[in-house]
Scaffold this active site. Structure first.
Site, PDB file in Angstrom:
ATOM      1  N   LYS A  33       0.845  -1.201   0.000  1.00 52.93           N
ATOM      2  CA  LYS A  33       0.000   0.000   0.000  1.00 52.93           C
ATOM      3  C   LYS A  33       0.882   1.254   0.000  1.00 52.93           C
ATOM      4  O   LYS A  33       2.093   1.166   0.231  1.00 52.93           O
ATOM      5  CB  LYS A  33      -0.932  -0.013   1.209  1.00 52.93           C
ATOM      6  N   TYR A 253      16.569  29.543   8.309  1.00 54.12           N
ATOM      7  CA  TYR A 253      15.337  30.204   8.767  1.00 54.12           C
ATOM      8  C   TYR A 253      15.258  30.225  10.287  1.00 54.12           C
ATOM      9  O   TYR A 253      15.580  29.247  10.962  1.00 54.12           O
ATOM     10  CB  TYR A 253      14.120  29.437   8.257  1.00 54.12           C
TER      11      TYR A 253
HETATM   12  C1  LIG Z   1      -0.424  -1.911   6.752  1.00 55.58           C
HETATM   13  C2  LIG Z   1      -0.970  -3.181   7.262  1.00 55.58           C
HETATM   14  C3  LIG Z   1      -0.114  -4.258   7.509  1.00 55.58           C
HETATM   15  C4  LIG Z   1       1.386  -4.142   7.442  1.00 55.58           C
HETATM   16  O1  LIG Z   1       1.864  -3.497   8.616  1.00 55.58           O
HETATM   17  P1  LIG Z   1       3.429  -3.389   8.913  1.00 55.58           P
HETATM   18  O2  LIG Z   1       3.521  -2.878  10.299  1.00 55.58           O
HETATM   19  O3  LIG Z   1       3.968  -2.406   7.921  1.00 55.58           O
HETATM   20  O4  LIG Z   1       3.989  -4.742   8.724  1.00 55.58           O
HETATM   21  C5  LIG Z   1      -0.687  -5.454   7.899  1.00 55.58           C
HETATM   22  N1  LIG Z   1      -2.020  -5.585   8.027  1.00 55.58           N
HETATM   23  C6  LIG Z   1      -2.879  -4.558   7.813  1.00 55.58           C
HETATM   24  C7  LIG Z   1      -4.332  -4.761   7.988  1.00 55.58           C
HETATM   25  C8  LIG Z   1      -2.379  -3.324   7.436  1.00 55.58           C
HETATM   26  O5  LIG Z   1      -3.204  -2.304   7.228  1.00 55.58           O
END
Ligand SMILES: *Cc1c(COP(=O)(O)O)cnc(C)c1O
Length: 355
Positions: A33, A253
């Protein structure tokens, strides 16, 4: 060309996937994702194609991008669908989907697919973000099965604190999961990266590996051998300006950094518009030609100033690593009050080089 480069080491991605799957046992979804946590989801999926059991993305748009690039493996939609009309695309592209709410369950019950869906039914075991509460889970599972719209139902939940190994909440969530799903047939999936790596009772049919794929350790120091994971992204730029300042001169800055001694300042092409966190200012680590130094002054939109006083050989053109091998992304995240996930997702404007 502006020299800000995100080098993506796809061999490291493969190494990390295999390491996570071996730690967990069973099958493992590679979570891609947010464009593969900023690493380019399509390139990551292609690099993992021959070893991954499947992929997971947040939503339909992300899945369609992978399918359009020829990714044929199973793809799970972790948020499920947002409207019933998406189910036609889910069916056409043979996507798997999470069902995590009454509304989504109704959409499925009302659908008329030629082939039933592959559903992952989410239990809220304590995180209280999404999923069916334990007292409603069994009824939801039964409705789904009775509807005939699900070819199979994977029982799943998600951990709130698996990255804090000493905290009892993860064990408590596993117990809630086991009680709520007892006797219901089908595969199970409970572990994210941290769960896969350090919670043996979370090892079920399917792991869901996210951050671990990209080589950022989600666990506190000591829970994983330091070099077991290999960082996939190396973010680097170059020095394109150098100046000498006397003691007592402000930099950047807000003038909130003032030199304490004669200081040589290097200017590098990277800033918060590139996704480098602005909160990681004076003191945050960088590595100049492999030697560690630090940021001085505030991070600007497109530029960062670094201390070269102890690096006399560094100058215009010297390479600066923002994170990767000499500088752990977890160090930068800590300096910025953030987490590796957010830093990685934000890198969108760099030149990407895949190797
Ligand atoms: C994003 C996500 C994962 C992966 O999580 P990590 O901590 O990056 O391994 C697993 N399960 C679900 C439902 C998620 O949304």
């Amino acid at each position: 060309m502006r020299p800000l480069i995100a080098t993506i080491r796809l061999d490291h991605l493969r190494h990390n996937y295999l390491l996570a799957r071996a730690a967990h046992g069973g099958k493992t979804l590679a979570v891609l994702k947010a464009n593969g946590y900023g690493h380019n989801a399509v390139r990551c999926a292609q690099a993992l194609a021959d070893i991954a059991d499947g992929f997971a993305v947040a939503c339909l748009e992300e899945a369609l991008q992978l399918r359009a690039a020829g990714v044929a493996a199973p793809i799970l939609l972790l948020e499920g669908v947002f409207e019933a009309a998406e189910l036609a695309e889910v069916e056409r592209h043979r996507l798997w989907l999470v069902v995590q709410s009454e509304g989504q369950l109704r959409m499925l019950e009302g659908a008329n697919p030629a082939e039933p869906f592959r559903v992952w039914l989410m239990l809220d075991s304590g995180m209280h973000r999404e999923g069916f509460l334990p007292q409603h889970y069994r009824a939801a599972w039964q409705r789904l099965r009775d509807s005939g719209k699900a070819e199979s139902i994977v029982k799943m939940t998600h951990f709130a604190r698996a990255d804090e190994p000493g905290v009892p909440m993860t064990q408590a969530q596993i117990e809630v999961f086991d009680a709520a799903t007892a006797g219901l047939p089908g595969e199970e999936s409970v572990a994210n990266s941290a769960g896969m790596l350090c919670h043996p009772r979370a090892r079920r049919d399917w792991g869901r590996a996210g951050i671990v794929l990209y080589g950022a350790n989600p666990l506190p120091a000591g829970y994983l051998q330091g070099d077991a994971l290999k960082p996939v992204m190396r973010l680097s730029s170059r020095i394109f300006g150098v100046r000498e300042l006397a003691a007592g001169e402000p930099v950047g800055y807000g003038s909130n950094f003032v030199t304490e001694r004669q200081t040589r300042v290097g200017l590098i092409a990277c800033g918060y518009a590139d996704g480098y966190p602005r909160l990681a200012s004076s003191g945050s680590p960088v590595a100049v030609d492999g030697r560690r130094s630090r940021i001085i002054g505030r991070v600007s939109m497109d530029m960062i100033t670094v201390d070269l006083s102890d690096l006399p050989e560094a100058g215009i053109g010297s390479e600066v690593e923002l994170w990767g091998d000499a500088v752990s992304i977890n160090e930068v995240a800590a300096a910025a009050g953030s987490i590796s996930y957010e830093l990685l997702c934000n890198i969108k404007r760099a030149h990407f080089a895949f190797e």
